[in-house]
Design a protein around this motif. Structure first.
Motif, PDB file in Angstrom:
ATOM      1  N   LEU A   5       3.254   0.177  -7.197  1.00  0.00           N
ATOM      2  CA  LEU A   5       3.716  -1.253  -6.585  1.00  0.00           C
ATOM      3  C   LEU A   5       2.334  -1.899  -6.210  1.00  0.00           C
ATOM      4  CD1 LEU A   5       6.171   0.275  -3.912  1.00  0.00           C
ATOM      5  CD2 LEU A   5       6.414  -0.649  -6.246  1.00  0.00           C
ATOM      6  N   LYS A   6       1.345  -1.954  -7.172  1.00  0.00           N
ATOM      7  CA  LYS A   6      -0.023  -2.704  -6.740  1.00  0.00           C
ATOM      8  C   LYS A   6      -0.060  -4.140  -6.232  1.00  0.00           C
ATOM      9  CE  LYS A   6      -4.333  -3.642  -9.036  1.00  0.00           C
ATOM     10  NZ  LYS A   6      -5.134  -3.512 -10.363  1.00  0.00           N
ATOM     11  N   LYS A   7      -0.337  -4.143  -5.006  1.00  0.00           N
ATOM     12  CA  LYS A   7      -0.301  -5.487  -4.173  1.00  0.00           C
ATOM     13  C   LYS A   7       1.048  -6.055  -3.991  1.00  0.00           C
ATOM     14  CE  LYS A   7      -5.125  -6.068  -5.153  1.00  0.00           C
ATOM     15  NZ  LYS A   7      -6.285  -7.196  -5.738  1.00  0.00           N
ATOM     16  N   ILE A  27       5.646   2.768   0.388  1.00  0.00           N
ATOM     17  CA  ILE A  27       5.153   1.456  -0.425  1.00  0.00           C
ATOM     18  C   ILE A  27       3.529   1.291  -0.164  1.00  0.00           C
ATOM     19  CG2 ILE A  27       5.100  -0.904  -0.081  1.00  0.00           C
ATOM     20  CD1 ILE A  27       8.152  -0.632   0.930  1.00  0.00           C
ATOM     21  N   ALA A  28       3.008   1.772   1.011  1.00  0.00           N
ATOM     22  CA  ALA A  28       1.354   1.520   1.145  1.00  0.00           C
ATOM     23  C   ALA A  28       0.967   2.434   0.221  1.00  0.00           C
ATOM     24  CB  ALA A  28       1.329   1.570   2.542  1.00  0.00           C
ATOM     25  N   GLN A  29       1.378   3.467  -0.007  1.00  0.00           N
ATOM     26  CA  GLN A  29       0.712   4.860  -0.674  1.00  0.00           C
ATOM     27  C   GLN A  29       0.860   4.425  -2.054  1.00  0.00           C
ATOM     28  OE1 GLN A  29       2.772   8.653  -0.459  1.00  0.00           O
ATOM     29  NE2 GLN A  29       1.135   9.813  -0.967  1.00  0.00           N
ATOM     30  N   SER A  30       1.783   3.624  -2.512  1.00  0.00           N
ATOM     31  CA  SER A  30       2.099   3.477  -4.000  1.00  0.00           C
ATOM     32  C   SER A  30       1.316   2.017  -4.272  1.00  0.00           C
ATOM     33  CB  SER A  30       3.536   3.286  -4.352  1.00  0.00           C
ATOM     34  OG  SER A  30       4.150   4.358  -4.092  1.00  0.00           O
ATOM     35  N   GLY A  31       0.492   1.492  -3.214  1.00  0.00           N
ATOM     36  CA  GLY A  31      -0.336   0.394  -3.762  1.00  0.00           C
ATOM     37  C   GLY A  31       0.270  -1.036  -3.214  1.00  0.00           C
ATOM     38  N   GLY A  32       1.393  -0.838  -2.700  1.00  0.00           N
ATOM     39  CA  GLY A  32       1.838  -2.012  -2.210  1.00  0.00           C
ATOM     40  C   GLY A  32       1.609  -2.406  -0.794  1.00  0.00           C
ATOM     41  N   ILE A  33       1.913  -3.523  -0.306  1.00  0.00           N
ATOM     42  CA  ILE A  33       1.727  -3.906   1.146  1.00  0.00           C
ATOM     43  C   ILE A  33       3.142  -3.993   1.969  1.00  0.00           C
ATOM     44  CG2 ILE A  33       0.984  -5.956   2.666  1.00  0.00           C
ATOM     45  CD1 ILE A  33      -0.613  -6.907   0.213  1.00  0.00           C
ATOM     46  N   LEU A 234      13.267   4.686  -4.174  1.00  0.00           N
ATOM     47  CA  LEU A 234      12.743   3.400  -3.733  1.00  0.00           C
ATOM     48  C   LEU A 234      11.668   2.553  -4.376  1.00  0.00           C
ATOM     49  CD1 LEU A 234      13.052   1.460  -1.262  1.00  0.00           C
ATOM     50  CD2 LEU A 234      11.038   2.714  -0.314  1.00  0.00           C
ATOM     51  N   VAL A 235      10.603   3.553  -4.670  1.00  0.00           N
ATOM     52  CA  VAL A 235       9.438   3.220  -5.419  1.00  0.00           C
ATOM     53  C   VAL A 235      10.119   2.539  -6.697  1.00  0.00           C
ATOM     54  CG1 VAL A 235       7.208   3.592  -6.239  1.00  0.00           C
ATOM     55  CG2 VAL A 235       7.754   4.189  -3.997  1.00  0.00           C
ATOM     56  N   PHE A 236      10.552   3.285  -7.377  1.00  0.00           N
ATOM     57  CA  PHE A 236      11.181   3.126  -8.764  1.00  0.00           C
ATOM     58  C   PHE A 236      12.023   1.697  -8.663  1.00  0.00           C
ATOM     59  CE2 PHE A 236      14.684   3.197 -11.567  1.00  0.00           C
ATOM     60  CZ  PHE A 236      14.259   3.102 -12.926  1.00  0.00           C
ATOM     61  N   LEU A 237      12.855   1.256  -7.809  1.00  0.00           N
ATOM     62  CA  LEU A 237      13.618   0.020  -7.780  1.00  0.00           C
ATOM     63  C   LEU A 237      12.738  -0.985  -7.537  1.00  0.00           C
ATOM     64  CD1 LEU A 237      16.895   1.307  -6.140  1.00  0.00           C
ATOM     65  CD2 LEU A 237      16.407   0.662  -8.541  1.00  0.00           C
ATOM     66  N   LEU A 238      11.644  -0.781  -6.693  1.00  0.00           N
ATOM     67  CA  LEU A 238      10.534  -1.820  -6.417  1.00  0.00           C
ATOM     68  C   LEU A 238       9.694  -2.123  -7.400  1.00  0.00           C
ATOM     69  CD1 LEU A 238       9.726  -0.562  -2.801  1.00  0.00           C
ATOM     70  CD2 LEU A 238      11.006  -2.791  -3.280  1.00  0.00           C
ATOM     71  N   SER A 239       9.528  -1.108  -8.457  1.00  0.00           N
ATOM     72  CA  SER A 239       8.463  -1.320  -9.438  1.00  0.00           C
ATOM     73  C   SER A 239       8.873  -2.022 -10.607  1.00  0.00           C
ATOM     74  CB  SER A 239       7.932   0.055  -9.726  1.00  0.00           C
ATOM     75  OG  SER A 239       8.771   0.953 -10.409  1.00  0.00           O
ATOM     76  N   ASP A 240       7.969  -2.400 -11.432  1.00  0.00           N
ATOM     77  CA  ASP A 240       8.270  -2.954 -12.801  1.00  0.00           C
ATOM     78  C   ASP A 240       9.028  -1.996 -13.770  1.00  0.00           C
ATOM     79  OD1 ASP A 240       7.205  -5.350 -11.737  1.00  0.00           O
ATOM     80  OD2 ASP A 240       5.342  -4.928 -12.676  1.00  0.00           O
ATOM     81  N   ALA A 241       8.964  -0.697 -13.388  1.00  0.00           N
ATOM     82  CA  ALA A 241       9.468   0.190 -14.328  1.00  0.00           C
ATOM     83  C   ALA A 241      11.025   0.094 -14.330  1.00  0.00           C
ATOM     84  CB  ALA A 241       9.295   1.586 -13.962  1.00  0.00           C
ATOM     85  N   SER A 242      11.649  -0.636 -13.166  1.00  0.00           N
ATOM     86  CA  SER A 242      13.367  -0.825 -13.222  1.00  0.00           C
ATOM     87  C   SER A 242      13.546  -2.349 -13.244  1.00  0.00           C
ATOM     88  CB  SER A 242      13.712  -0.435 -11.759  1.00  0.00           C
ATOM     89  OG  SER A 242      12.874  -1.092 -10.669  1.00  0.00           O
ATOM     90  N   ALA A 243      12.672  -3.062 -14.105  1.00  0.00           N
ATOM     91  CA  ALA A 243      12.592  -4.402 -14.145  1.00  0.00           C
ATOM     92  C   ALA A 243      14.031  -5.010 -14.536  1.00  0.00           C
ATOM     93  CB  ALA A 243      11.681  -4.819 -15.035  1.00  0.00           C
TER      94      ALA A 243
END
Length: 258
Positions: A5-7, A27-33, A234-243
């Protein structure tokens, strides 16, 4: 720390609650804010501080009442002013009144309407207002928290012999959230906004042993889930992997709904 989830700037409603805290940390652990959005600002600030202590600069608190359009718009404006964009919102808040949780026979019409209105109505309001912002931004991501009891009828037998029940409002709310998800996904076709849902099984939170045993009897291995068991989806759905996932519901319940 991974960078799935970079940035990415992600608003989590009810971010200081049982699941919300874990979502924000993931989210934070995965690089997001992680934007910890909660009606209790002090709780949101405390949660954000705890996460930021481990992941510097990756958590921020904002006050949010999902049943108030003014509050929702203020949240959007504050986050956008601070970070310049919003990549996603997770509808996770769980508003309910003091009478929530009664057995069917004891639920009043007024309380039923109040609880359904706050919860489904709040998810609608957040989705509506964030979708408007995402349209102007050129894209965004909405994730709605539903439940296995939005997918299947309640298994009332697991509550026998305990003081617990499955509130009728909850079943109506969570099934409504699933169709709201599908409606939004189709309505927002071509806008760059995608909308998906997560339907968790039961989450461990001090339930009676008798209930846990009966519940596990319907599952494949673990039974009731730990909060962390939902973080991957959650991280999957937030990420581009589930675009290219849109209008879908991902069930995480150790087979309980089979």
């Amino acid at each position: 720390m991974n960078e799935a989830l970079k940035k990415k700037v992600v608003v989590v409603t009810g971010g200081a609650g049982l699941l919300g805290r874990e979502f924000c940390a993931a989210i934070a652990q995965s690089g997001g804010i992680a934007i910890v959005a909660d009606r209790r600002l002090e709780d949101a600030q405390r949660t954000a501080s705890e996460i930021a202590a481990a992941y510097e600069g990756r958590a921020w608190a904002v006050e949010l009442d999902i049943t108030s359009k003014t509050s929702v718009l203020s949240c959007i404006a504050s986050v956008c002013d601070k970070f310049g964009r919003i990549d996603a919102v997770v509808n996770n808040a769980y508003p309910r009144n003091a009478h929530y949780g009664r057995k069917l026979e004891d639920v009043t019409y007024e309380d039923f309407c109040d609880n359904v209105g706050m919860h489904v109505g709040g998810y609608f309001l957040v989705s509506q207002q964030f979708a408007g912002f995402f349209r102007q931004q050129g894209g965004g991501n909405i994730i709605n928290m539903s439940s296995i009891y939005g997918v299947v009828a309640p298994r009332f037998e697991v509550y026998e012999g305990t003081p617990m029940t499955m509130p009728v409002e909850y079943a109506v709310i969570k099934s409504g959230v699933l169709h709201l998800t599908r409606y939004l996904a189709k309505y927002l076709k071509g806008t760059g906004i995608r909308v998906n849902a997560i339907s968790p099984g039961g989450i461990l939170d001090g339930q009676p042993a008798a209930f846990l045993e009966k519940y596990k009897g319907h599952c494949m291995s673990k039974g009731m889930l730990d909060k962390r068991d939902l973080m991957g989806v959650l991280v999957f759905l937030l990420s581009d992997a589930s675009a290219y996932m849109n209008g879908q519901n991902l069930t995480v319940d150790d087979g309980f709904s089979l």
